[in-house]
Every structure is written in structure tokens, then in C-alpha cells.
Design an enzyme around this catalytic site. Structure first.
Site, mmCIF file in Angstrom:
data_model
loop_
_atom_site.group_PDB
_atom_site.id
_atom_site.type_symbol
_atom_site.label_atom_id
_atom_site.label_comp_id
_atom_site.label_asym_id
_atom_site.label_seq_id
_atom_site.Cartn_x
_atom_site.Cartn_y
_atom_site.Cartn_z
ATOM 1 N N ASP A 156 3.570 -0.060 -1.477
ATOM 2 C CA ASP A 156 3.242 -0.921 -1.802
ATOM 3 C C ASP A 156 4.068 -1.837 -3.304
ATOM 4 O OD1 ASP A 156 2.300 -0.298 -3.728
ATOM 5 O OD2 ASP A 156 0.439 0.087 -3.346
ATOM 6 N N ASP B 3 -5.326 -12.917 4.174
ATOM 7 C CA ASP B 3 -5.341 -11.559 2.413
ATOM 8 C C ASP B 3 -3.643 -11.100 2.106
ATOM 9 O OD1 ASP B 3 -7.094 -9.372 1.178
ATOM 10 O OD2 ASP B 3 -6.681 -8.328 2.908
#
Length: 141
Positions: free
Chosen positions: A4, A40
Site C-alpha cells: 500500500d 473512499d
């Protein structure tokens, strides 16, 4: 998959620029074509993976230089987008970028003519796709 964005360690400014361009171009094309909204998007929903540079060169990856000779150019580290009919190439700098977690996302899809694949402007089959979280009462307890 990949790592990530929050924990990924960039090695150069070019990698940072490439990540930003891949994310913004991907979102721009999706928004233009499908009225897409992620809803999101954050550091944890952007994954990055380093990809090995291709050792082989395609015939398209030859360019003329010095007037007479052909020099190989590795175009395998480019990703291509088309935004409003304009083809755009982005240098990946060896990074593959993916956006994940579409739970809160929304998009509009146009019905397509089965024969031509063209958008059918009069179809009643157009739809908006999204997950109606208000139906999941357990989320709000």
C-alpha cells in the site's frame, strides 16, 4: 496486489510522478467514461508493485536516430490511456499501480447495442451501480 502507498518506499521522483499520473489518469478516464466515483480513496487503497523492465523490445519500440540507423527503445514501461479521444502515454518508472476497495464506489453504465457495441442512447437498460450501505444495518450498530 502489492504494497500500500502508506508503507511503500519510493526510490526516485520519477516513481512518485508515475504513481500520481497512473492514479489520476485512471480516475480521470473512469470518471469521464462511467461517471465513476471511488468515494473512499486513501493511502491504503492504492497498491504499488515494482515490475521488471522487459528485456525484449517490440517492433514498435524502434525509432529512427542519426538519420540512418534504428535504435531500440523500450516502451514496455509505458501505460496507455485515452481521455476524451486523446491517447496519453504515462511512463510507469517500473511501477504497477492499482486502486482497490470499491465498496463505496459508484458508476453509471450505458446499455450497449449487442451488434455494434455502441452506447444505446435510448435504452432503458442504463443503470447506476453502487452498494447501498443503508441496507446493511449491522454496519451502523
Amino acid at each position: 496486489g502489492g504494497e500500500d502507498l502508506e508503507s511503500f518506499r519510493f526510490r526516485s521522483f520519477e516513481e512518485i510522478r508515475s504513481m500520481l499520473m497512473q492514479v489520476t489518469m485512471g480516475l480521470a478516464v473512469a470518471e469521464e467514461e462511467l461517471k465513476f466515483e471511488h468515494r473512499d480513496l486513501h493511502w491504503g487503497n492504492i497498491l504499488l508493485k515494482r515490475m521488471p523492465r522487459s528485456a525484449s523490445l517490440s517492433s514498435r519500440a524502434l525509432r529512427e536516430s542519426n538519420g540512418n540507423s534504428l535504435s531500440p527503445v523500450d516502451d514496455s514501461h509505458k501505460t496507455r490511456y485515452v481521455l476524451r479521444g486523446v491517447p496519453i502515454q504515462v511512463d510507469t518508472s517500473g511501477l504497477q499501480v492499482q486502486i482497490i476497495d470499491f465498496t463505496l464506489s459508484r458508476l453509471e453504465a450505458k446499455a450497449r447495442d449487442p451488434g455494434s457495441g455502441e452506447a444505446n442512447q435510448t435504452a432503458d437498460d442504463d443503470f447506476v451501480a453502487f452498494c447501498d450501505l443503508s441496507l446493511d444495518e449491522w454496519l451502523f450498530k
